[in-house]
Design an enzyme around this catalytic site. Structure first.
Site, PDB file in Angstrom:
ATOM      1  N   GLY A 199       0.608  -1.281  -0.115  1.00 35.66           N
ATOM      2  CA  GLY A 199       0.127   0.140   0.073  1.00 35.66           C
ATOM      3  C   GLY A 199       1.040   1.180   0.232  1.00 35.66           C
ATOM      4  O   GLY A 199       2.066   1.073   0.495  1.00 35.66           O
ATOM      5  N   GLN A 236       2.562  10.254   0.960  1.00 34.85           N
ATOM      6  CA  GLN A 236       4.118   9.302   1.271  1.00 34.85           C
ATOM      7  C   GLN A 236       5.349   9.740  -0.629  1.00 34.85           C
ATOM      8  O   GLN A 236       6.302   9.728  -0.370  1.00 34.85           O
ATOM      9  CB  GLN A 236       3.936   7.784   1.239  1.00 34.85           C
ATOM     10  N   CYS A 243       6.595  -0.173   7.014  1.00 36.01           N
ATOM     11  CA  CYS A 243       6.091   1.182   6.355  1.00 36.01           C
ATOM     12  C   CYS A 243       6.850   1.336   4.603  1.00 36.01           C
ATOM     13  O   CYS A 243       8.288   1.323   5.976  1.00 36.01           O
ATOM     14  CB  CYS A 243       5.530   1.814   7.022  1.00 36.01           C
ATOM     15  N   LEU A 244       6.793   2.379   3.404  1.00 39.83           N
ATOM     16  CA  LEU A 244       7.878   2.578   2.995  1.00 39.83           C
ATOM     17  C   LEU A 244       8.912   3.574   3.560  1.00 39.83           C
ATOM     18  O   LEU A 244       9.636   3.093   2.804  1.00 39.83           O
ATOM     19  CB  LEU A 244       7.214   2.108   0.902  1.00 39.83           C
ATOM     20  N   HIS A 300      -3.304   1.065   8.222  1.00 38.76           N
ATOM     21  CA  HIS A 300      -1.980   1.393   8.081  1.00 38.76           C
ATOM     22  C   HIS A 300      -2.551   3.018   6.432  1.00 38.76           C
ATOM     23  O   HIS A 300      -1.834   3.572   7.809  1.00 38.76           O
ATOM     24  CB  HIS A 300      -1.594   0.165   7.853  1.00 38.76           C
ATOM     25  N   GLU A 301      -2.757   2.757   6.382  1.00 39.65           N
ATOM     26  CA  GLU A 301      -2.564   4.106   5.034  1.00 39.65           C
ATOM     27  C   GLU A 301      -3.372   5.054   5.126  1.00 39.65           C
ATOM     28  O   GLU A 301      -3.284   5.957   5.145  1.00 39.65           O
ATOM     29  CB  GLU A 301      -3.035   3.441   3.551  1.00 39.65           C
ATOM     30  N   HIS A 346      -2.673   6.752   7.545  1.00 45.25           N
ATOM     31  CA  HIS A 346      -1.550   8.178   7.062  1.00 45.25           C
ATOM     32  C   HIS A 346      -2.165   9.084   6.494  1.00 45.25           C
ATOM     33  O   HIS A 346      -1.233  10.513   6.606  1.00 45.25           O
ATOM     34  CB  HIS A 346      -0.221   7.834   4.932  1.00 45.25           C
TER      35      HIS A 346
HETATM   36 NI    NI Z   1       3.256   3.358   5.241  1.00 47.17          NI
END
Ligand code: NI
Length: 159
Positions: free
Chosen positions: A46, A51, A90-91, A132-133, A136
């Site tokens: 995701g 991000q 997380c990226l 999670h997303e 953000h």
């Molecule tokens: Ni993330």
């Protein structure tokens, strides 16, 4: 294919709140396509627009399961149940994982890339990705919610 730079670590933009999308134009189309490219390139499940430095409520998700390649615009969680305690990464926080408590089943309401409202229920990995997303979008990172300090990724705990 256009890759965008993933913002990482203590980049202050990651803590900002994303605005609702109002215009469904070509710019948005491009953002969504680039986000998928960037997410696949980085090996993620995701990605939220913040991000890649865009403060818009846009999320792309692909768990690899059928029917789970999704675009979520202006999403909200409308139902959740159960509980799962699983490792999360997380990226934007490369090389780390931490255990987070999330609902096992989550239903979201969102707009798709054409601006149509839809609802979708996800379990396990998809439920976790939704939470999670969507976090953000209000500047919340999973490291705010881990039950113990995030650890370095090893071959054992890599997802
Ligand atoms: Ni993330």
């Amino acid at each position: 294919m256009a890759l965008r730079n993933i913002r990482v670590e203590d980049d202050p933009i990651l803590r900002k709140t994303s605005r609702k999308v109002e215009k469904f134009d070509q710019r948005l189309e491009m953002l969504i396509d680039d986000m998928f490219d960037t997410m696949y390139d980085a090996g993620g499940v995701g990605l939220a627009a913040v991000q890649v430095g865009v403060l818009k409520q846009v999320i792309v998700i692909d768990t690899g399961e059928e029917g789970e390649r999704l675009v979520l615009i202006n999403p909200e969680i409308i139902a959740e149940e159960g509980e799962q305690l699983t490792p999360e990464g997380c990226l934007s926080i490369p090389g780390k994982v931490g255990t987070v408590k999330r609902p096992q089943k989550v239903t979201i309401r969102a707009l798709d890339r054409e601006g149509n409202v839809y609802e979708k229920t996800g379990e396990d990995l998809l439920a976790k990705a939704f939470c999670h997303e969507i976090d953000h979008l209000s500047g919340v990172l999973y490291i705010d919610k881990t039950i113990s300090a995030p650890e370095e990724v090893t071959e054992e705990n890599e997802e």
